[in-house]
Scaffold this active site. Sequence first.
Site, PDB file in Angstrom:
ATOM      1  N   ARG A   1      54.033   3.328  79.851  1.00  0.00           N
ATOM      2  CA  ARG A   1      54.134   3.106  78.406  1.00  0.00           C
ATOM      3  C   ARG A   1      53.037   3.414  77.614  1.00  0.00           C
ATOM      4  O   ARG A   1      52.885   3.897  76.566  1.00  0.00           O
ATOM      5  CB  ARG A   1      54.880   1.547  78.077  1.00  0.00           C
ATOM      6  CG  ARG A   1      55.380   1.329  76.830  1.00  0.00           C
ATOM      7  CD  ARG A   1      55.595   0.125  76.324  1.00  0.00           C
ATOM      8  NE  ARG A   1      54.464  -0.861  76.316  1.00  0.00           N
ATOM      9  CZ  ARG A   1      54.212  -1.890  76.859  1.00  0.00           C
ATOM     10  NH1 ARG A   1      55.322  -2.648  77.700  1.00  0.00           N
ATOM     11  NH2 ARG A   1      53.125  -2.651  76.657  1.00  0.00           N
TER      12      ARG A   1
ATOM     13  N   TYR B   1      65.605  15.535  55.286  1.00  0.00           N
ATOM     14  CA  TYR B   1      66.449  15.286  56.240  1.00  0.00           C
ATOM     15  C   TYR B   1      67.199  14.175  55.778  1.00  0.00           C
ATOM     16  O   TYR B   1      66.587  13.095  55.708  1.00  0.00           O
ATOM     17  CB  TYR B   1      65.800  15.363  57.639  1.00  0.00           C
ATOM     18  CG  TYR B   1      66.690  14.705  58.779  1.00  0.00           C
ATOM     19  CD1 TYR B   1      67.936  15.340  58.926  1.00  0.00           C
ATOM     20  CD2 TYR B   1      66.393  13.721  59.306  1.00  0.00           C
ATOM     21  CE1 TYR B   1      68.673  14.881  59.979  1.00  0.00           C
ATOM     22  CE2 TYR B   1      67.078  13.231  60.291  1.00  0.00           C
ATOM     23  CZ  TYR B   1      68.099  13.964  60.667  1.00  0.00           C
ATOM     24  OH  TYR B   1      68.968  13.413  61.705  1.00  0.00           O
TER      25      TYR B   1
ATOM     26  N   ASP C   1      56.388  16.431  57.165  1.00  0.00           N
ATOM     27  CA  ASP C   1      57.250  16.834  58.337  1.00  0.00           C
ATOM     28  C   ASP C   1      57.500  18.215  58.374  1.00  0.00           C
ATOM     29  O   ASP C   1      57.940  18.869  57.189  1.00  0.00           O
ATOM     30  CB  ASP C   1      58.479  15.897  57.973  1.00  0.00           C
ATOM     31  CG  ASP C   1      59.733  16.533  59.069  1.00  0.00           C
ATOM     32  OD1 ASP C   1      59.672  17.472  59.788  1.00  0.00           O
ATOM     33  OD2 ASP C   1      60.562  15.654  59.239  1.00  0.00           O
TER      34      ASP C   1
ATOM     35  N   LYS D   1      63.575  20.276  67.977  1.00  0.00           N
ATOM     36  CA  LYS D   1      63.911  21.676  67.277  1.00  0.00           C
ATOM     37  C   LYS D   1      62.876  22.714  67.876  1.00  0.00           C
ATOM     38  O   LYS D   1      63.073  23.064  69.117  1.00  0.00           O
ATOM     39  CB  LYS D   1      63.751  21.521  65.713  1.00  0.00           C
ATOM     40  CG  LYS D   1      64.293  20.155  65.305  1.00  0.00           C
ATOM     41  CD  LYS D   1      65.737  19.969  65.513  1.00  0.00           C
ATOM     42  CE  LYS D   1      66.064  18.601  64.634  1.00  0.00           C
ATOM     43  NZ  LYS D   1      67.313  17.951  65.166  1.00  0.00           N
TER      44      LYS D   1
HETATM   45  C1  LIG Z   1      63.189  17.995  59.206  1.00  0.00           C
HETATM   46  C2  LIG Z   1      63.504  17.130  60.345  1.00  0.00           C
HETATM   47  N1  LIG Z   1      62.956  15.960  60.521  1.00  0.00           N
HETATM   48  C3  LIG Z   1      63.226  15.031  61.423  1.00  0.00           C
HETATM   49  C4  LIG Z   1      64.306  14.877  62.294  1.00  0.00           C
HETATM   50  C5  LIG Z   1      64.613  13.803  63.041  1.00  0.00           C
HETATM   51  O1  LIG Z   1      64.462  14.642  64.361  1.00  0.00           O
HETATM   52  P1  LIG Z   1      65.405  13.741  65.600  1.00  0.00           P
HETATM   53  O2  LIG Z   1      66.564  14.299  65.462  1.00  0.00           O
HETATM   54  O3  LIG Z   1      64.557  14.456  66.908  1.00  0.00           O
HETATM   55  O4  LIG Z   1      65.143  12.199  65.678  1.00  0.00           O
HETATM   56  C6  LIG Z   1      65.205  16.030  61.843  1.00  0.00           C
HETATM   57  C7  LIG Z   1      66.542  16.314  62.548  1.00  0.00           C
HETATM   58  O5  LIG Z   1      67.580  17.035  62.266  1.00  0.00           O
HETATM   59  C8  LIG Z   1      64.909  17.061  61.081  1.00  0.00           C
HETATM   60  O6  LIG Z   1      65.648  18.310  60.642  1.00  0.00           O
END
Ligand SMILES: Cc1ncc(COP(=O)(O)O)c(C=O)c1O
Length: 394
Positions: free
Chosen positions: A60, A113, A186, A211
Amino acid sequence: MTRNDDPSHENRFATIAVGATENAMHPHKGGTNDVIPPIHLSSTFEWASGDDANEHDYSRESNPTRAALEEQLARLEGGEHGLAFASGMAAISTTMLSLVPPGGHLVSSDSLYSGTEKLLTELVAGHFGVDVEFVDAREPENVAAAVDSETDLIWAETPTNPLLRLCDIRSIADIADDHDVPFGVDSTFASPYFQAPLELGADIVVHSTTKYLNGHSDSIGGAVITDDDAVFEKLAFSQRIGLGNMLSPFDCYLVGRGIKTLPARMEHHQENAMAVARLLEGHERVARVHYPGLESHPQHDLAAEQMSGYSGMLSFEFDGTLTEIEAFVAGLEMFTPGASLGGVESLVEVPSLMIPDEVSHGSATAAVPDNLVRMSVGIEHVDDLCEDVRTALP
Ligand SMILES: Cc1ncc(COP(=O)(O)O)c(C=O)c1O
């Protein structure tokens, strides 16, 4: 110019991507001659003292497979520290909850998102009583007007999901510096290949490795990369001791494997997305295409300046009814309808049809039009993708 060609880079991106881990670059280090580092599944490690002391005690807190990926992630972003999380949301929530105290102040871009938006409104503000201020971050002045001496974190997504809006990372980083506030970005849509937020002055970069980084739609994961030692210590403590939301060794292996082909994949994603975007732009039933690579994108100049490419994500506004949009989606053969993005296969999502409860209608955050169609353009043959879209359009 992509990050691959950038002469100022110590190592060319594609070379870092293929051979980034210490283990991979020195395959004999672990006592075996694997070219690909093994997956360390052990949850615990035999205790030793003195000169024989272990680097790893308990998985962990740290694990050799995860440590190799974290080093690889840090090198890709040109940062000091990397942390691999169980999902993109784990990476984002851990960052926010570690850096912003209950009752604190967080300034965020208003185009996000939907999961991040929910996290901010329901949990960060709703449960922890943080004052979350959403601003249209396309104009850095809006960020400057919201930030004050009490602000704990500035947050932005660029390009945003699903509106493909951008914010000027360098300008917002300057505002953050003036107020001594950490600035997190992000950068999932761009991937580390097309955008380097730390080089532009941001303090923290986050990815959903689900992604582009993994790239094959078979792993959920997240990453945080930072140059700031104090930020890293806080996040590492939260992840390793408090929250325990780290990425499993097998998923670390998958993401590490995906990274090796990131540059090659991203070039194809971009080429194909540009072709599909141009096709859509020329169609009479398409009201508007959102793709930063198009000259018609209102922030195209900024995209050309701060990104080294435009990635594989686009969205467009369909000039028609929801029934017609449904028929368009049903008519596509190469684009699978579904959530997520960034895999080698093409996907299509209509937020108002597929995730209606999550779609922002724009009180505090940017409204997502009901006629918006989002496409994650894969790496299939470009002619097949274009032909498919052309045939499915009315
Ligand atoms: C821009 C963006 N940030 C964060 C996330 C969240 O990622 P996760 O689905 O791996 O938790 C997504 C998911 O679609 C996203 O498009």
